[in-house]
Design an enzyme around this catalytic site. Sequence first.
Site, short mmCIF file in Angstrom:
data_model
loop_
_atom_site.label_atom_id
_atom_site.label_comp_id
_atom_site.label_asym_id
_atom_site.label_seq_id
_atom_site.Cartn_x
_atom_site.Cartn_y
_atom_site.Cartn_z
N TYR A 73 0.85 -1.18 0.00
CA TYR A 73 0.00 0.00 0.00
C TYR A 73 0.89 1.24 0.00
CZ TYR A 73 -4.50 -2.06 1.61
OH TYR A 73 -5.69 -2.73 1.74
N GLU A 119 -6.30 -0.52 8.21
CA GLU A 119 -6.26 -0.14 9.63
C GLU A 119 -5.25 0.98 9.87
OE1 GLU A 119 -8.33 -2.97 8.70
OE2 GLU A 119 -6.38 -3.91 8.96
N ASN A 178 -9.75 0.72 -3.43
CA ASN A 178 -9.50 -0.42 -2.57
C ASN A 178 -10.82 -0.89 -1.96
OD1 ASN A 178 -7.65 -2.20 -1.04
ND2 ASN A 178 -8.49 -1.09 0.70
N GLU A 179 -11.25 -2.06 -2.34
CA GLU A 179 -12.53 -2.59 -1.84
C GLU A 179 -13.62 -1.53 -1.93
OE1 GLU A 179 -11.74 -4.14 2.10
OE2 GLU A 179 -11.16 -6.08 1.28
N GLU A 260 -6.49 -10.83 -1.14
CA GLU A 260 -6.25 -10.81 0.30
C GLU A 260 -6.71 -12.12 0.92
OE1 GLU A 260 -8.00 -7.46 2.34
OE2 GLU A 260 -6.69 -6.00 1.36
N TYR A 326 -0.84 -9.02 13.57
CA TYR A 326 -1.80 -9.66 12.66
C TYR A 326 -1.77 -11.18 12.73
CZ TYR A 326 -5.16 -8.72 8.94
OH TYR A 326 -6.31 -8.57 8.20
#
Length: 636
Positions: A73, A119, A178-179, A260, A326
Site C-alpha cells: 500500500y 487499519e 480499494n474494496e 487478500e 496480525y
Amino acid sequence: MFWPSSILLFTAYIVSGQNRSFTIDYDNNTFLKDGEPFRYISGSIHYSRIPPIYWKDRLMKMYVAGLNAIQIYIPWNFHEPVKGVYNFTGAHDVEGFIKLAQDVGLVVILRSGPYICGEWEFGGLPAWMLKEDPTIQVRTSDPTYLQFVGGWYDVLYPKIKPLLYVNGGPIITVQIENEYGSYFACDYNYLRFLREKAVELLGTDVILFSTDGSGAHNLQCGSLEGVYTTVDFGPTGQKCRKAFFLQRQWEPRGPLVNSELYTGWLDHWGKNHSVTHIDVVAKSLDLILSMGANVNMYMFEGGTNFGYWNGANYPPYQSVPTSYDYDAPLTEAGDITDKYIALRQIISKYNPVPKMPIPPSTPKHAYGKVSMVFDGTVQDILTRFSPPLPVNKSQLPLTMEQIGSYYGYILYRHVILVNLTTASILSVPGVRDRANVMVNGRPLGVLERGGETDVNITGTKGQYLDILVENQGRIGFGSGMLNNSKGIISNVLLNGSIVEGWEIYPLPLEDLLRVNLSMATGISPSIYVGNFSFQGTAEDTYLDMTNFSKGQVFINGFNLGRYWPSLGPQIRLYVPKSALLAAPSINYVMLFETENVLCPSKQICAVEFMDTPLINATVPAGSSEEEGQEITFLRR
Ligand SMILES: *[C@@H]1O[C@H](CO)[C@@H](O)[C@H](O)[C@H]1NC(C)=O
Ligand SMILES: *[C@@H]1O[C@H](CO)[C@@H](O)[C@H](O)[C@H]1NC(C)=O
Ligand SMILES: *[C@@H]1O[C@H](CO)[C@@H](O)[C@H](O)[C@H]1NC(C)=O
Ligand SMILES: *[C@@H]1O[C@H](CO)[C@@H](O)[C@H](O)[C@H]1NC(C)=O
Ligand SMILES: *[C@@H]1O[C@H](CO)[C@@H](O)[C@H](O)[C@H]1NC(C)=O
Ligand SMILES: *[C@@H]1O[C@H](CO)[C@@H](O)[C@H](O)[C@H]1NC(C)=O
Ligand SMILES: *[C@@H]1O[C@H](CO)[C@@H](O)[C@H](O)[C@H]1NC(C)=O
Ligand SMILES: *[C@@H]1O[C@H](CO)[C@@H](O)[C@H](O)[C@H]1NC(C)=O
Ligand SMILES: *[C@@H]1O[C@H](CO)[C@@H](O)[C@H](O)[C@H]1NC(C)=O
Ligand SMILES: *[C@@H]1O[C@H](CO)[C@@H](O)[C@H](O)[C@H]1NC(C)=O
Ligand SMILES: *[C@@H]1O[C@H](CO)[C@@H](O)[C@H](O)[C@H]1NC(C)=O
Ligand SMILES: *[C@@H]1O[C@H](CO)[C@@H](O)[C@H](O)[C@H]1NC(C)=O
C-alpha cells in the site's frame, strides 16, 4: 545479514536488454510475464510499518518462503502529512523499497490508493483535507476531493512510472481504489477519474485491477470497465469456490486472483488478540494454489503502527493498537513462526522454494528496568516549551484540523467565570476521542466518545478548566470516514449553557525534546522521563508498560506509539534497534501518562525492556508487580 548477495536474482538486469511485458492471457486464464505463463504467490508488507533498516531482511524472508511477489500500500498521508509538503526519503522512501524488492527477486503488486484501509490512520487519506473542507465527501467525485487526489497522483505517479515492469522495474499491476464496493457511495465517476489518472500518468502498459469482498454488491460497485476484477476472502469455510465463482461473473476469462487471503486478523484495544490457526490458513492456501489461482496473503508481516499512524473502525468507535502483528507468518518484529514454516511447505508443493537457509529471527535483548521519574504535569509542560507552544484563542472550541495540528493531543483551556461551589454538569458531546477534564490541574474525570461525555465539576472563579483531548486515530472504513474531525467537534456545555472563551494548545508531543525538563510536583496527566545506557551494539527489544495505564511513549525522540495495558491486549511495545543508541550515548525514554501510575510512588515508576513480546493480555487496573521504587541503572 549472512546470505551472500550474489545468490540474489537480479531479474531486471537479466532481461533488461529484452522487451519486458506483463499481460493477461484470456485464452489460458493466466498472467503472462515476458510472454510466459506466470502465477503470483504474494504477501502483503507495509514499508510504513517496518523500520527501513529491516526492509531487506523482511523481503529476503518473504523470498525464501517461496513468494515471487509482494503487495504494498502507499499511504498518502504518510507522504503528504501537510498539504503540499511531501516526504519520499528515509522511512518514506517508497521508491527505494520497491527497488529493494526487485533486487531481492520479487515483483510488486501496487495498491496506490488513494484510499487504502489497512487499519491505517484515515485509511491513508490526509487529515489536512478536513482543514480545507470539513464536509469533504471522501471517496466520491466531490470536486474538492478529486482536485486533491489529482494533485497527489501528479506527484506520485511520475515516481512510479519508471518502476513499472514494462519500464524495467518490478511493478506488475496497479490497483484502482480499494474494496470500493464495500463503501456506500458506489460512485463510478470517481472510479473512472482514478482510472483515467492512472492511464494518463502511467500509460497503458500496466494491468489495472480492483479488489472487492466476495459479495455480488461489492463487485457491482467496485468493478469498472478497463480494470481487471479480483476478489478477496479469508481462509475459513466455503469462501474459496464461491468467491472465485463470483469473480467469474465479472471476469469470465483470465487469471483467478485472491488479493487478500487473511493469515490472521487485526486487533482492537479492549478486545482479545486475534489468532488464526495455522492449519486453517495452510489448507486454504493449498486449495487456492491447487486451483491454479493467484494469491496474496494479507499480511505476510504486519509490523507496527508507530507514532500516531494507527487507524480505527466504526461503529462503535474502536481504535487499533500499536502492534499490527496480525498473527502473520512473520511476527511484528519479523521473526520466523510455525505459520511461516507451514506456508512455505505448502508453497513448495507448487513452486520451487529457494535452496537457501531461512534467514534467522533477529536477536532480542532484555535491557531490564528503567526508572521513570515524574517530570511535570501537562499544565507544567505547557509553559516549558521553548520556543513556546502556539496558542489559538477562540470563542468556541476549534477542531484539531481547524488549527492545523492533526495528530496526538490537544488541550482546551477555559477560565472559569463564576464560583462553581456545587457540582455543575460539564458536557462534551463532541469529544474525539477521549478527554481528561481538570480544574486547576485536579483530574475530575475521563470522557470518551461513545461512552460518558458528562462530568460533574466544581471550581472557583479564575481557575483553569482544562480539557485534554486525545485523537485515537481516524476511522478508516465505511461511512464514518465522512465524519473524522478530531479534538472537540461540538460546543461544550455547562449545565446546558454554551461555554465561551477558549485557549487551545496543540500537543502533538513529538517535539517533547523542546520541553525544559526539570523536576516539578503535580498530578497526572504527566510527563515521565528516564534514561539508560548499554555497551556494544543495539538490539531489538520490547518495552513493558505494565506499571503505567495509558499514554504515548517516545525513545530518543522517536514516537514509539500508544500504550494502554489496562485495556490490552497489547502490553509491550516493539522497539526496533534503530531507535536505540549504544554507549557512550544515553537513551532517553519519555512518556506521557494520562491516567494512572500503578507504582506505590507516583514520583518514580519503572518500565522494563524485555526480550519477548506480549500482545495477548490485559493488566487489570490496580495490579502492580513493582513493589520497590529503587532506581535501576541498566548496563548490558
Ligand atoms: C522487441 O520488440 C520489438 C518491437 O515489438 C521487436 O522488433 C523486437 O524483435 C523485440 N525484441 C526482443 C528481444 O524480443
Ligand atoms: C494458450 O492457449 C492457446 C489457445 O488455446 C494455445 O494454443 C496455447 O498453447 C496456450 N498456451 C499455453 C502456454 O498454454
Ligand atoms: C522525511 O522523513 C524522514 C524520516 O523518515 C525524516 O528524517 C525527514 O526529516 C523527513 N523529511 C522531510 C522533508 O520532512
Ligand atoms: C459528525 O457527527 C456529529 C455527531 O453526530 C454531528 O454533530 C456532525 O454534524 C457530523 N459532522 C459531519 C461533517 O458530518
Ligand atoms: C478472550 O480471552 C479470554 C481469556 O483467554 C477468554 O476467556 C475469552 O473467552 C475470550 N473472549 C472471546 C470473545 O474470545
Ligand atoms: C492558530 O494559531 C496559529 C499560531 O498562532 C496561527 O498561525 C493560526 O492562524 C491560528 N489558527 C486559527 C484557526 O486561529
Ligand atoms: C468565590 O470563591 C472564592 C474562594 O472560595 C471566594 O474567595 C470568593 O469570594 C467567591 N466569590 C464569590 C462571588 O462568591
Ligand atoms: C448547575 O446546576 C446545579 C444543580 O442544579 C447547581 O447546583 C449549579 O450551581 C449549577 N451551576 C451553574 C454554573 O449554574
Ligand atoms: C453528577 O452529580 C449528580 C448529583 O450528585 C449525580 O446524580 C450524577 O450522576 C453526576 N453525574 C456524573 C456524570 O457524574
Ligand atoms: C528550565 O527550568 C528551570 C527550572 O524551572 C529554570 O531554572 C531554567 O532557567 C529553565 N531553562 C530554560 C532554558 O528555560
Ligand atoms: C538518568 O536518570 C537518573 C535516574 O532518574 C537521573 O538521576 C539522572 O540524572 C539521569 N541522567 C541523565 C543524563 O539525564
Ligand atoms: C499469548 O501468546 C503466547 C505466545 O504465543 C501464548 O503462549 C499464550 O498462551 C497466549 N496467551 C493467551 C491468553 O492467549
